[in-house]
Design an enzyme around this catalytic site. Structure first.
Site, PDB file in Angstrom:
ATOM      1  N   ASN A 201       0.808  -1.220   0.000  1.00 42.51           N
ATOM      2  CA  ASN A 201       0.000   0.000   0.000  1.00 42.51           C
ATOM      3  C   ASN A 201       0.839   1.266   0.000  1.00 42.51           C
ATOM      4  O   ASN A 201       0.834   2.032  -0.954  1.00 42.51           O
ATOM      5  CB  ASN A 201      -0.930   0.000   1.220  1.00 42.51           C
ATOM      6  CG  ASN A 201      -2.038  -1.023   1.109  1.00 42.51           C
ATOM      7  OD1 ASN A 201      -2.532  -1.287   0.019  1.00 42.51           O
ATOM      8  ND2 ASN A 201      -2.416  -1.616   2.220  1.00 42.51           N
ATOM      9  N   ASP A 202       1.542   1.482   1.091  1.00 40.15           N
ATOM     10  CA  ASP A 202       2.206   2.764   1.283  1.00 40.15           C
ATOM     11  C   ASP A 202       3.328   3.010   0.273  1.00 40.15           C
ATOM     12  O   ASP A 202       3.560   4.147  -0.123  1.00 40.15           O
ATOM     13  CB  ASP A 202       2.768   2.854   2.707  1.00 40.15           C
ATOM     14  CG  ASP A 202       1.672   2.652   3.746  1.00 40.15           C
ATOM     15  OD1 ASP A 202       0.543   3.106   3.492  1.00 40.15           O
ATOM     16  OD2 ASP A 202       1.952   2.029   4.786  1.00 40.15           O
ATOM     17  N   VAL A 203       4.007   1.935  -0.150  1.00 44.74           N
ATOM     18  CA  VAL A 203       5.162   2.113  -1.043  1.00 44.74           C
ATOM     19  C   VAL A 203       4.739   2.315  -2.495  1.00 44.74           C
ATOM     20  O   VAL A 203       5.583   2.476  -3.363  1.00 44.74           O
ATOM     21  CB  VAL A 203       6.134   0.922  -0.931  1.00 44.74           C
ATOM     22  CG1 VAL A 203       6.682   0.817   0.479  1.00 44.74           C
ATOM     23  CG2 VAL A 203       5.466  -0.376  -1.353  1.00 44.74           C
ATOM     24  N   THR A 204       3.428   2.286  -2.765  1.00 41.93           N
ATOM     25  CA  THR A 204       2.929   2.571  -4.123  1.00 41.93           C
ATOM     26  C   THR A 204       1.980   3.766  -4.122  1.00 41.93           C
ATOM     27  O   THR A 204       1.304   4.018  -5.117  1.00 41.93           O
ATOM     28  CB  THR A 204       2.186   1.341  -4.687  1.00 41.93           C
ATOM     29  OG1 THR A 204       1.053   1.053  -3.840  1.00 41.93           O
ATOM     30  CG2 THR A 204       3.082   0.118  -4.759  1.00 41.93           C
TER      31      THR A 204
ATOM     32  N   ALA B  79       0.662   2.850   7.198  1.00 39.78           N
ATOM     33  CA  ALA B  79       0.752   4.282   7.501  1.00 39.78           C
ATOM     34  C   ALA B  79      -0.605   4.867   7.850  1.00 39.78           C
ATOM     35  O   ALA B  79      -0.703   5.994   8.314  1.00 39.78           O
ATOM     36  CB  ALA B  79       1.357   5.034   6.317  1.00 39.78           C
TER      37      ALA B  79
END
Length: 474
Positions: free
Chosen positions: A400-403, A441
């Site tokens: 999720n957060d890294v994209t 996050a």
């Protein structure tokens, strides 16, 4: 076996033990060099373990042990607890295990310093530098122990993964506790003190460790684990100086230096400073709006395994983007089988690895290596980002957060400035998720509402297996 006098003389000779220590930490360093790649990692780990066995045996050759039976009992208990725990732990729980084992190391160092304090009567008559290193190892070891236990609790879900702080009082209280800890340390080094002073130092250090890690959550957790790992290494090195143990000094410095470098690299990968990680924790347990319908940012498009199979079967290049979702469902072997099938159809398959994907450094690399994914197919963020605009399908598995494009485009986002995998530049994006819940996050991901994105809801492993079955009939 009763040792003969000449043999006992050799085994307890200072130079002989120094040679064994040099051999042991030589093996530590050589073994560590093997951890740079999955093909040599197992061998490197075994070489380093041999070095540790030599170091432990060499330490036991010290003649003036007061109670060797107690040491042996401790080693047996530690082995009986540690080996089964390491064998049974699931890959998804590995970050918690790392945090727990790291905390145990820090706690052991703190207790050693306390024992040295008692044995020397409060460092009475001891060289000042030894007292300083002992106090340092007591403080940092205690901080690492309690901080690591909080990290374990957050990762295990025993306590909230979000930021827990005292609000405006957080920094003043933290500063007050730090000042009290420092005052106790100075008092101990300056003059012999009663035992209550070092107990107070350990308690204040423990409180500081709690205050340090409780406010940190969300995507910063891998950085914190690495930082605490560095703390334990530095505390162990300081304990080695106070105990005049060369192997402990070198091993501690290896852990401390590598942990510090890794922490800095991960902070850079998130476009954050280590200070901002410590004082500016973000993330938590918030939940994005339920999926499958329209949200404020647009419409979410659901897809099926059959449609996903068709998209990928006729693609030239597919990039798999693994995240914690793959770890949770243990989908790495299913992903590997699906990739083999795609490759047999002439599709190029690559894997995009973000430096902080998962819950600890290298989490995705370990999982994919376990599934025998060729190492040359794993691409670091800087290497793969230029390829997304030439990629037909990006398959995001619980990452999720890294994209999240907000990291590039939304200045008020908590992750703004964090380098991400630019999957939204692909021709199409397929996201595998159980639901529309937010990532670690705790923020919504606009990628899910992108017109190029389709969502395949369900357990990642089950979804991948369904796609594989569909691929077989194409």
């Amino acid at each position: 076996m009763q040792l003969t006098t000449p043999l006992a003389s050799v085994l307890t000779d200072v130079d002989f033990k120094a040679c064994l220590y040099i051999l042991s930490f030589g093996l530590f360093i050589y073994g560590l060099s093997g951890l740079t790649g999955p093909k040599t990692a197992v061998r490197g780990n075994r070489i380093a373990a041999v070095g540790m066995v030599i170091a432990v045996v060499t330490t036991l050759l010290v003649e003036d042990f007061n109670n060797p039976v107690l040491i042996i009992v401790g080693m047996v208990l530690g082995t009986a607890i540690g080996v089964p725990a390491a064998q049974r732990v699931k890959m998804t729980a590995m970050p918690q295990m790392v945090a727990l084992f790291n905390g145990v190391g820090g706690g052991a160092v703190a207790l050693i310093s306390w024992a040295e304090f008692r044995q020397t009567g409060g460092f009475d008559g001891v060289a000042t530098y030894i007292a300083i290193f002992s106090v340092f190892s007591a403080i940092v070891g205690s901080v690492s122990f309690w901080g690591s236990n909080i990290a374990f609790g957050k990762l295990q879900g025993l306590i909230s993964g979000g930021s827990i702080s005292l609000g405006p009082l957080q920094l003043p209280v933290q500063a007050l506790v730090a000042a009290g800890t420092l005052a106790c340390g100075v008092a101990i080094v300056a003059d012999p003190q009663s035992e209550i002073v070092i107990v107070g130092l350990l308690v204040l250090s423990a409180v500081f460790g709690l205050l340090l890690v409780l406010p940190i959550g969300g995507a910063d957790m891998p950085v914190v684990i690495s930082l605490l790992n560095a703390f334990t290494g530095l505390a162990a090195a300081a304990a080695g100086v106070s105990l005049d143990n060369q192997a402990l000094i070198v091993a501690g410095m290896i852990v401390g230096a590598s942990g510090t470098i890794l922490t800095q690299q991960m902070a850079v990968a998130m476009n954050r400073t280590i200070t901002s990680v410590i004082v500016g924790g973000f993330g938590g347990d918030s939940v994005a709006p339920a999926g499958g319908g329209d949200g404020e940012q647009g419409t979410v498009r659901s897809t099926s395994a059959a449609d996903v199979a068709i998209q990928m079967a006729y693609a030239n290049q597919v990039v798999v983007v693994p995240g914690y979702g793959m770890a949770v469902s243990q989908a790495q072997h299913a992903v590997r089988e699906m990739a083999k099938l795609l490759e047999s159809k002439g599709v190029t398959v690559k894997y995009a690895i973000h430096p902080v994907a998962g819950r600890m450094p290298g989490h995705m690399n370990v999982l994919l290596a376990e599934a025998d994914v060729p190492y040359d197919q794993l691409k670091e963020m800087d290497d793969i980002n230029g390829e997304f605009n030439r990629t037909d399908v990006s398959l995001v598995i619980g990452a999720n957060d890294v994209t999240n494009p907000d990291a590039r485009t939304k200045p008020d986002s908590p992750i703004y400035g964090m380098p991400i995998l630019n999957v939204d530049e692909s021709q199409s994006v397929i996201v595998l998720k159980r639901s529309m819940n937010s990532g670690y996050a705790g923020i919504e991901n606009p990628l899910f509402f992108n017109p190029k994105t389709s969502m395949l809801f369900g357990d990642a492993k089950g979804s991948i297996e369904s796609v594989t079955e569909e691929l077989k009939v194409l």
